[in-house]
Design an enzyme around this catalytic site. Structure first.
Site, PDB file in Angstrom:
ATOM      1  CG  ASP A 196      -9.426  -0.624   4.868  1.00  0.00           C
ATOM      2  OD1 ASP A 196      -9.180  -0.797   3.658  1.00  0.00           O
ATOM      3  OD2 ASP A 196      -8.680  -1.000   5.785  1.00  0.00           O
ATOM      4  CE  LYS A 245      -3.700  -2.515   2.241  1.00  0.00           C
ATOM      5  NZ  LYS A 245      -4.317  -2.942   3.499  1.00  0.00           N
ATOM      6  CD  GLN A 273      -3.154  -4.805   6.642  1.00  0.00           C
ATOM      7  OE1 GLN A 273      -3.112  -3.828   5.891  1.00  0.00           O
ATOM      8  NE2 GLN A 273      -3.782  -5.924   6.298  1.00  0.00           N
TER       9      GLN A 273
END
Ligand code: NAD
Length: 293
Positions: free
Chosen positions: A120, A53, A97
């Site tokens: 997200d 990312k 994460q």
């Protein structure tokens, strides 16, 4: 003869489009978009995902920062870190994460993320907005699948789409998105308790497989001419490779591909589009943050 839904090539094209947009905004005097990531502990796969990312963020000209915390971090300390990121006006969006260490309640952490920075799309607010068809951050993998279908001009209206897997990050949102106006599929969502799975999958014009079981979908489960999207990622040992492993999906491609009209390869199908969607969501958060139309 099947054709590939080539996520790798498409992702390069979209990255170039984002990079051009960022350059134009810089030329107009704006600061760079800023995506942050929070990672707790030393899980190898998570480290790789975050590194990818970061790399992609740099490729399109974003600022990227990674906040690393030790495995022993308490939920309270992590909540404080989230609060800091929520309040930093220079950070447009951030991700936490997953998975988090067992002693931290993931839902508590996700719920603490500001919906405006939730690139997200995991917070209840964004999930609710998505289901209501309102403007929302949509989770990256389902969004990437939608992008693949759209950019390749796959006909979806009135098609029977069968999704295998009902996770909150892939199966459930993609089933929702494809049933909405614009895609207009008739969607069947299958899961571990579904009866006659093969019968259902054989009736699919579009089959989306997000089950997490290597090569689960075989030729008997696929209708001739179907579009097959394989979300699965599994690393299996392979001594013939220099790396010592290879990546396979949830679909047995050596027998299924020849039946398909279109199929995503693994690797190089859905995976690259997942990262692209995160960049697109960051761009959206950035424009909202700086009030750029
Ligand atoms: P998950 O484990 O959360 O969910 C799996 C789903 O499959 C569950 O809903 C379960 O009901 C269903 N299932 C399990 N066994 C079944 C069976 N025998 N028949 C029918 N349904 C069954 O998985 P996930 O997080 O959605 O991920 C699925 C796969 O996609 C994994 O391989 C994961 O690594 C991969 N993944 C890839 C990306 C990407 O960017 N390409 C992103 C996320 C996940």
């Amino acid at each position: 003869m099947f054709e590939l839904l080539d996520g790798k090539t498409l992702s390069i094209q979209i990255k170039n489009e984002i990079a051009t947009e960022v350059r134009n905004l810089m030329a107009d005097g704006y600061r760079t978009p800023h995506l942050a990531a929070v990672i707790v502990g030393n899980d190898g796969a998570s480290q790789t995902y975050v590194a990818n990312k970061e790399k992609s963020s740099h490729e399109v000209g974003f600022t990227s920062s990674v906040y690393r915390y030790p495995e022993s971090t308490s939920e309270k300390d992590l909540l404080e870190a989230i609060e800091f990121l929520n309040n930093d006006p220079e950070i447009d969006g951030f991700i936490v994460q997953l998975p988090l260490p067992k002693h931290i309640n993931e839902q508590h952490i996700i719920d603490a993320i500001s919906p405006d920075k939730d690139v997200d799309g995991f917070t209840a607010i964004n999930v609710g907005r998505m289901v209501l068809g309102e403007d929302a951050f949509v989770p990256a993998t389902p969004m990437g699948i939608c992008t693949l279908l759209k950019r390749y001009g796959i006909e979806t209206c009135g098609k029977h789409c069968v999704v295998i897997g009902r996770s909150n990050i892939v199966g459930t949102p993609v089933a929702n998105l494809l049933s909405r106006k614009g895609f207009d599929c008739t969607v069947t969502l299958c899961h571990s308790r579904t009866k006659n799975l093969a019968e259902l999958t054989r009736s699919a014009d579009i089959l989306i497989v997000a089950i997490g079981k290597p090569e689960f979908v075989t030729a008997e489960m696929v209708k001739e001419g179907a579009v097959v999207i394989d979300v699965g990622i599994h690393r299996i040992p392979d001594e013939s490779r220099k790396s010592g492993y290879r990546i396979i999906g949830d679909v047995k491609h050596d027998e299924v591909d020849k039946l398909c009209s279109w199929v995503t390869p693994v690797p190089g199908g859905v995976g690259p589009l997942t990262i692209i969607s995160l960049l697109e969501n960051t761009m959206k958060a950035y424009k909202k943050n700086l009030n750029i139309k």
